[in-house]
Design an enzyme around this catalytic site. Sequence first.
Site, PDB file in Angstrom:
ATOM      1  N   ASP A  46      18.189   8.004  86.456  1.00 45.08           N
ATOM      2  CA  ASP A  46      17.969   9.131  87.379  1.00 45.08           C
ATOM      3  C   ASP A  46      18.694   9.008  88.721  1.00 45.08           C
ATOM      4  O   ASP A  46      18.273   9.585  89.713  1.00 45.08           O
ATOM      5  CB  ASP A  46      16.465   9.319  87.665  1.00 45.08           C
ATOM      6  CG  ASP A  46      15.693   9.693  86.416  1.00 45.08           C
ATOM      7  OD1 ASP A  46      16.292  10.324  85.528  1.00 45.08           O
ATOM      8  OD2 ASP A  46      14.521   9.352  86.322  1.00 45.08           O
ATOM      9  N   LEU A  73      14.667  10.483  75.586  1.00 43.11           N
ATOM     10  CA  LEU A  73      13.785   9.550  76.280  1.00 43.11           C
ATOM     11  C   LEU A  73      14.187   8.086  76.161  1.00 43.11           C
ATOM     12  O   LEU A  73      13.426   7.199  76.507  1.00 43.11           O
ATOM     13  CB  LEU A  73      12.346   9.742  75.787  1.00 43.11           C
ATOM     14  CG  LEU A  73      11.767  11.124  76.078  1.00 43.11           C
ATOM     15  CD1 LEU A  73      10.343  11.237  75.562  1.00 43.11           C
ATOM     16  CD2 LEU A  73      11.832  11.459  77.555  1.00 43.11           C
ATOM     17  N   GLY A  98      12.833  20.146  71.765  1.00 48.24           N
ATOM     18  CA  GLY A  98      14.180  20.729  71.713  1.00 48.24           C
ATOM     19  C   GLY A  98      14.279  22.158  72.211  1.00 48.24           C
ATOM     20  O   GLY A  98      15.230  22.862  71.889  1.00 48.24           O
ATOM     21  N   SER A  99      13.305  22.599  73.011  1.00 49.45           N
ATOM     22  CA  SER A  99      13.406  23.988  73.483  1.00 49.45           C
ATOM     23  C   SER A  99      14.616  24.168  74.407  1.00 49.45           C
ATOM     24  O   SER A  99      15.267  25.207  74.379  1.00 49.45           O
ATOM     25  CB  SER A  99      12.111  24.432  74.166  1.00 49.45           C
ATOM     26  OG  SER A  99      11.892  23.730  75.355  1.00 49.45           O
ATOM     27  N   ASN A 100      14.928  23.151  75.206  1.00 49.22           N
ATOM     28  CA  ASN A 100      16.136  23.249  76.036  1.00 49.22           C
ATOM     29  C   ASN A 100      17.386  23.250  75.165  1.00 49.22           C
ATOM     30  O   ASN A 100      18.312  24.024  75.416  1.00 49.22           O
ATOM     31  CB  ASN A 100      16.198  22.092  77.038  1.00 49.22           C
ATOM     32  CG  ASN A 100      15.416  22.395  78.293  1.00 49.22           C
ATOM     33  OD1 ASN A 100      15.851  23.174  79.127  1.00 49.22           O
ATOM     34  ND2 ASN A 100      14.247  21.792  78.414  1.00 49.22           N
ATOM     35  N   ASN A 146      22.376  15.127  82.496  1.00 49.11           N
ATOM     36  CA  ASN A 146      20.944  15.053  82.194  1.00 49.11           C
ATOM     37  C   ASN A 146      20.183  16.085  83.024  1.00 49.11           C
ATOM     38  O   ASN A 146      20.641  16.500  84.093  1.00 49.11           O
ATOM     39  CB  ASN A 146      20.415  13.655  82.550  1.00 49.11           C
ATOM     40  CG  ASN A 146      18.948  13.471  82.198  1.00 49.11           C
ATOM     41  OD1 ASN A 146      18.484  13.929  81.141  1.00 49.11           O
ATOM     42  ND2 ASN A 146      18.198  12.819  83.065  1.00 49.11           N
ATOM     43  N   HIS A 183      16.414  16.496  84.812  1.00 43.16           N
ATOM     44  CA  HIS A 183      15.168  15.803  85.146  1.00 43.16           C
ATOM     45  C   HIS A 183      14.182  16.843  85.694  1.00 43.16           C
ATOM     46  O   HIS A 183      14.556  17.643  86.551  1.00 43.16           O
ATOM     47  CB  HIS A 183      15.434  14.722  86.192  1.00 43.16           C
ATOM     48  CG  HIS A 183      14.220  13.898  86.453  1.00 43.16           C
ATOM     49  ND1 HIS A 183      13.801  12.898  85.589  1.00 43.16           N
ATOM     50  CD2 HIS A 183      13.299  13.937  87.449  1.00 43.16           C
ATOM     51  CE1 HIS A 183      12.695  12.368  86.061  1.00 43.16           C
ATOM     52  NE2 HIS A 183      12.355  12.977  87.178  1.00 43.16           N
ATOM     53  N   GLU A 230      14.388  25.376  83.965  1.00 39.47           N
ATOM     54  CA  GLU A 230      15.324  24.716  83.034  1.00 39.47           C
ATOM     55  C   GLU A 230      16.018  25.754  82.162  1.00 39.47           C
ATOM     56  O   GLU A 230      17.241  25.717  81.981  1.00 39.47           O
ATOM     57  CB  GLU A 230      14.568  23.709  82.158  1.00 39.47           C
ATOM     58  CG  GLU A 230      14.013  22.554  82.953  1.00 39.47           C
ATOM     59  CD  GLU A 230      13.275  21.528  82.103  1.00 39.47           C
ATOM     60  OE1 GLU A 230      13.167  20.396  82.548  1.00 39.47           O
ATOM     61  OE2 GLU A 230      12.797  21.876  81.000  1.00 39.47           O
TER      62      GLU A 230
HETATM   63  C1  GRF Z   1      12.219  18.885  79.712  1.00 38.47           C
HETATM   64  O1  GRF Z   1      11.219  19.165  80.622  1.00 38.47           O
HETATM   65  C2  GRF Z   1      13.310  18.070  80.329  1.00 38.47           C
HETATM   66  O2  GRF Z   1      13.484  18.301  81.682  1.00 38.47           O
HETATM   67  C3  GRF Z   1      12.795  16.694  80.147  1.00 38.47           C
HETATM   68  O3  GRF Z   1      12.199  16.702  78.873  1.00 38.47           O
HETATM   69  C4  GRF Z   1      11.722  18.016  78.579  1.00 38.47           C
HETATM   70  C5  GRF Z   1      12.258  18.396  77.229  1.00 38.47           C
HETATM   71  O4  GRF Z   1      11.644  19.539  76.695  1.00 38.47           O
HETATM   72  N1  GRF Z   1      13.800  15.708  80.384  1.00 38.47           N
HETATM   73  P1  GRF Z   1      12.274  20.209  75.384  1.00 38.47           P
HETATM   74  O5  GRF Z   1      12.345  19.135  74.310  1.00 38.47           O
HETATM   75  O6  GRF Z   1      13.622  20.721  75.740  1.00 38.47           O
HETATM   76  O7  GRF Z   1      11.337  21.301  74.997  1.00 38.47           O
END
Ligand code: GRF
Length: 187
Positions: free
Chosen positions: A144, A84, A12-14, A101, A103, A173
Amino acid sequence: MKNIVILASGSGSNAENIIKYLENNAEINVIEIVCNRKDAYIFERAKKLNIPCTYIKNSEIRESDILLKLLKSKADFIVLAGFLLKVPENIIEAFPNKIINIHPALLPNYGGKGMYGMHVHQAVKENKETETGITIHYVNENYDEGAIIFQAKTALTKDDTPESIAQKVHQLEYKYFPEVIAKTVLQ
Ligand code: GRF
């Protein structure tokens, strides 16, 4: 006000980065996170960020309309941040051009089934690519393959490893995903 629900499966870092970026945005609100993995680290992050994080298991996502109902009642836009599971078709139909999304590669390369997480970066390394990057795109019924909204590239050297490639991609990202989401949602 546009409400976003984030779907995620992992660290969940994003998601955290997006939530922090939009915290003081008066027009966009990240209202909830939905996670399909009970033990994912994103639950810890959500607690600290004070955002509800709801666990829904894969079988319920596939076989019931729990997630569809939740999204219909709360979301204007859906953001997949490391989610996922294939998004069920009834959700894709209900949210045309409203599901975004990210990718971790330059689609159409390194996309499709099995191309997620480190598998992507390992394949990029094996093929001795000199660049990789991120693709932010709408989600349609084919993995995708939805329309591309934005791409950014990063150069690779022969010394890069799958791990260092992952790090470079994560930096892209963090830099671009929140601002592209904000632009897309408000356009
Ligand atoms: C990211 O690299 C994103 O592009 C991919 O899954 C990863 C998720 O990382 N689809 P996080 O959970 O946000 O750390």
